[in-house]
Design a protein around this motif. Sequence first.
Motif, PDB file in Angstrom:
ATOM      1  N   ALA A   1     114.931  62.283  -1.369  1.00  0.00           N
ATOM      2  CA  ALA A   1     114.717  62.487   0.063  1.00  0.00           C
ATOM      3  C   ALA A   1     115.704  63.482   0.664  1.00  0.00           C
ATOM      4  O   ALA A   1     115.522  63.935   1.790  1.00  0.00           O
ATOM      5  CB  ALA A   1     114.818  61.157   0.805  1.00  0.00           C
ATOM      6  N   GLY A   2     116.767  63.825  -0.074  1.00  0.00           N
ATOM      7  CA  GLY A   2     117.776  64.730   0.454  1.00  0.00           C
ATOM      8  C   GLY A   2     117.234  66.128   0.690  1.00  0.00           C
ATOM      9  O   GLY A   2     116.561  66.711  -0.158  1.00  0.00           O
ATOM     10  N   VAL A   3     117.527  66.680   1.863  1.00  0.00           N
ATOM     11  CA  VAL A   3     117.077  68.022   2.241  1.00  0.00           C
ATOM     12  C   VAL A   3     118.172  69.031   1.909  1.00  0.00           C
ATOM     13  O   VAL A   3     119.330  68.831   2.288  1.00  0.00           O
ATOM     14  CB  VAL A   3     116.767  68.091   3.753  1.00  0.00           C
ATOM     15  CG1 VAL A   3     116.291  69.485   4.144  1.00  0.00           C
ATOM     16  CG2 VAL A   3     115.736  67.041   4.131  1.00  0.00           C
ATOM     17  N   PRO A   4     117.867  70.120   1.208  1.00  0.00           N
ATOM     18  CA  PRO A   4     118.903  71.118   0.911  1.00  0.00           C
ATOM     19  C   PRO A   4     119.556  71.640   2.188  1.00  0.00           C
ATOM     20  O   PRO A   4     118.873  71.916   3.177  1.00  0.00           O
ATOM     21  CB  PRO A   4     118.131  72.229   0.190  1.00  0.00           C
ATOM     22  CG  PRO A   4     116.909  71.557  -0.360  1.00  0.00           C
ATOM     23  CD  PRO A   4     116.562  70.486   0.635  1.00  0.00           C
ATOM     24  N   LEU A   5     120.869  71.785   2.157  1.00  0.00           N
ATOM     25  CA  LEU A   5     121.600  72.270   3.322  1.00  0.00           C
ATOM     26  C   LEU A   5     121.071  73.624   3.787  1.00  0.00           C
ATOM     27  O   LEU A   5     121.051  73.907   4.991  1.00  0.00           O
ATOM     28  CB  LEU A   5     123.092  72.362   2.988  1.00  0.00           C
ATOM     29  CG  LEU A   5     124.022  72.878   4.082  1.00  0.00           C
ATOM     30  CD1 LEU A   5     123.921  72.032   5.344  1.00  0.00           C
ATOM     31  CD2 LEU A   5     125.462  72.913   3.576  1.00  0.00           C
ATOM     32  N   LEU A   6     120.631  74.457   2.863  1.00  0.00           N
ATOM     33  CA  LEU A   6     120.096  75.769   3.232  1.00  0.00           C
ATOM     34  C   LEU A   6     118.935  75.639   4.209  1.00  0.00           C
ATOM     35  O   LEU A   6     118.824  76.415   5.170  1.00  0.00           O
ATOM     36  CB  LEU A   6     119.644  76.523   1.977  1.00  0.00           C
ATOM     37  CG  LEU A   6     118.928  77.859   2.212  1.00  0.00           C
ATOM     38  CD1 LEU A   6     119.816  78.824   2.990  1.00  0.00           C
ATOM     39  CD2 LEU A   6     118.485  78.472   0.887  1.00  0.00           C
ATOM     40  N   ILE A   7     118.057  74.662   3.989  1.00  0.00           N
ATOM     41  CA  ILE A   7     116.922  74.472   4.895  1.00  0.00           C
ATOM     42  C   ILE A   7     117.406  74.108   6.290  1.00  0.00           C
ATOM     43  O   ILE A   7     116.877  74.582   7.302  1.00  0.00           O
ATOM     44  CB  ILE A   7     115.969  73.392   4.335  1.00  0.00           C
ATOM     45  CG1 ILE A   7     115.226  73.943   3.114  1.00  0.00           C
ATOM     46  CG2 ILE A   7     114.985  72.923   5.402  1.00  0.00           C
ATOM     47  CD1 ILE A   7     114.283  72.953   2.472  1.00  0.00           C
ATOM     48  N   VAL A   8     118.434  73.273   6.367  1.00  0.00           N
ATOM     49  CA  VAL A   8     118.983  72.884   7.665  1.00  0.00           C
ATOM     50  C   VAL A   8     119.565  74.101   8.379  1.00  0.00           C
ATOM     51  O   VAL A   8     119.303  74.331   9.571  1.00  0.00           O
ATOM     52  CB  VAL A   8     120.056  71.796   7.492  1.00  0.00           C
ATOM     53  CG1 VAL A   8     120.713  71.472   8.831  1.00  0.00           C
ATOM     54  CG2 VAL A   8     119.449  70.538   6.885  1.00  0.00           C
ATOM     55  N   LEU A   9     120.344  74.898   7.654  1.00  0.00           N
ATOM     56  CA  LEU A   9     121.002  76.058   8.260  1.00  0.00           C
ATOM     57  C   LEU A   9     120.011  77.138   8.671  1.00  0.00           C
ATOM     58  O   LEU A   9     120.131  77.732   9.745  1.00  0.00           O
ATOM     59  CB  LEU A   9     122.016  76.646   7.277  1.00  0.00           C
ATOM     60  CG  LEU A   9     123.236  75.793   6.934  1.00  0.00           C
ATOM     61  CD1 LEU A   9     124.040  76.448   5.821  1.00  0.00           C
ATOM     62  CD2 LEU A   9     124.106  75.581   8.159  1.00  0.00           C
ATOM     63  N   ARG A  10     119.028  77.397   7.821  1.00  0.00           N
ATOM     64  CA  ARG A  10     118.107  78.517   8.048  1.00  0.00           C
ATOM     65  C   ARG A  10     116.874  78.125   8.846  1.00  0.00           C
ATOM     66  O   ARG A  10     116.538  78.762   9.855  1.00  0.00           O
ATOM     67  CB  ARG A  10     117.684  79.093   6.690  1.00  0.00           C
ATOM     68  CG  ARG A  10     116.763  80.307   6.764  1.00  0.00           C
ATOM     69  CD  ARG A  10     116.254  80.656   5.374  1.00  0.00           C
ATOM     70  NE  ARG A  10     115.470  79.554   4.799  1.00  0.00           N
ATOM     71  CZ  ARG A  10     115.190  79.459   3.496  1.00  0.00           C
ATOM     72  NH1 ARG A  10     115.649  80.364   2.649  1.00  0.00           N
ATOM     73  NH2 ARG A  10     114.459  78.446   3.051  1.00  0.00           N
ATOM     74  N   ASP A  11     116.191  77.060   8.414  1.00  0.00           N
ATOM     75  CA  ASP A  11     114.886  76.733   8.988  1.00  0.00           C
ATOM     76  C   ASP A  11     114.959  75.821  10.204  1.00  0.00           C
ATOM     77  O   ASP A  11     114.083  75.870  11.065  1.00  0.00           O
ATOM     78  CB  ASP A  11     114.003  76.077   7.925  1.00  0.00           C
ATOM     79  CG  ASP A  11     113.815  76.952   6.694  1.00  0.00           C
ATOM     80  OD1 ASP A  11     114.015  78.169   6.814  1.00  0.00           O
ATOM     81  OD2 ASP A  11     113.483  76.419   5.619  1.00  0.00           O
ATOM     82  N   VAL A  12     115.985  74.965  10.264  1.00  0.00           N
ATOM     83  CA  VAL A  12     116.083  74.017  11.374  1.00  0.00           C
ATOM     84  C   VAL A  12     116.962  74.564  12.497  1.00  0.00           C
ATOM     85  O   VAL A  12     116.542  74.639  13.652  1.00  0.00           O
ATOM     86  CB  VAL A  12     116.619  72.652  10.889  1.00  0.00           C
ATOM     87  CG1 VAL A  12     116.752  71.686  12.064  1.00  0.00           C
ATOM     88  CG2 VAL A  12     115.702  72.066   9.820  1.00  0.00           C
ATOM     89  N   LEU A  13     118.182  74.966  12.160  1.00  0.00           N
ATOM     90  CA  LEU A  13     119.128  75.418  13.180  1.00  0.00           C
ATOM     91  C   LEU A  13     119.036  76.915  13.465  1.00  0.00           C
ATOM     92  O   LEU A  13     119.415  77.362  14.547  1.00  0.00           O
ATOM     93  CB  LEU A  13     120.555  75.070  12.752  1.00  0.00           C
ATOM     94  CG  LEU A  13     120.896  73.576  12.720  1.00  0.00           C
ATOM     95  CD1 LEU A  13     122.267  73.367  12.090  1.00  0.00           C
ATOM     96  CD2 LEU A  13     120.864  72.992  14.125  1.00  0.00           C
ATOM     97  N   GLY A  14     118.575  77.691  12.496  1.00  0.00           N
ATOM     98  CA  GLY A  14     118.514  79.134  12.681  1.00  0.00           C
ATOM     99  C   GLY A  14     119.874  79.798  12.692  1.00  0.00           C
ATOM    100  O   GLY A  14     120.039  80.891  13.247  1.00  0.00           O
TER     101      GLY A  14
END
Length: 233
Positions: A35-48
């Motif tokens: 279930a863990g989301v890669p940090l890259l997705i959080v930085l790039r796709d979620v927070l921008g």
Amino acid sequence: MTRHQKRLSVPKSWPVERKEGTFTVKAGAGPHGEAGVPLLIVLRDVLGYVDSKKEAQYALNQQSVLVNGDAVSDVRRPIGMFDILAFTEREKYYRVFPDEGGRLSLTPIDADSASSRLGKIVRKSQVTGGNFQLTLHDGSNIVVDDASEYTNKDSIVVDNESKEIVAHFPYEEGALVTAVAGSHAGDIGEIDEIIVTPGSGNNSVIVDNEDGGFETIEQYVVVIDENFTGDDE
């Protein structure tokens, strides 16, 4: 082993659009399991905050991105439920929290609230030396001298610097909980009744709230503090 993940097969908790492209980054080894989301997705796709993996890695190399108080160096580091993200240069802090539908979202919090994190106890065991180990929902462990007051499904708050327990919330009737999975994910209320199912079936809970309440299996709820969702900046 491939470092890419097909978007159509990502866990439902991931905050990504499944039909935008074929692949996304795959989470590395670490907490939260699949279930863990890669940090890259959080930085790039979620927070921008970044536009590419290269930019994300540069930010991590500055040691300005902290997860649960620790600097992170791997853009594939899994991020999951109740993790605390701190971006020290931006002075921005977030708690990972499930929204409606069970997708992980980021709740803005202040610096004081970012100093500790919530964990659900999923296992208690004795270790060498007579101490006890509490295993939390994300796979991390806390060692205590006396575990008599703790039971599975209780929640604890762990200080991100000292790694010591600073608060304890028992799983019991009257406790404030949030649903983290199932059709009521993201809903909050107080446990009105814990229904024990004989045999190997799942126990269930009846939860009261302003919307009339709901019933779900107890594995889907986590005990939280009454101020837990009131930390928005």
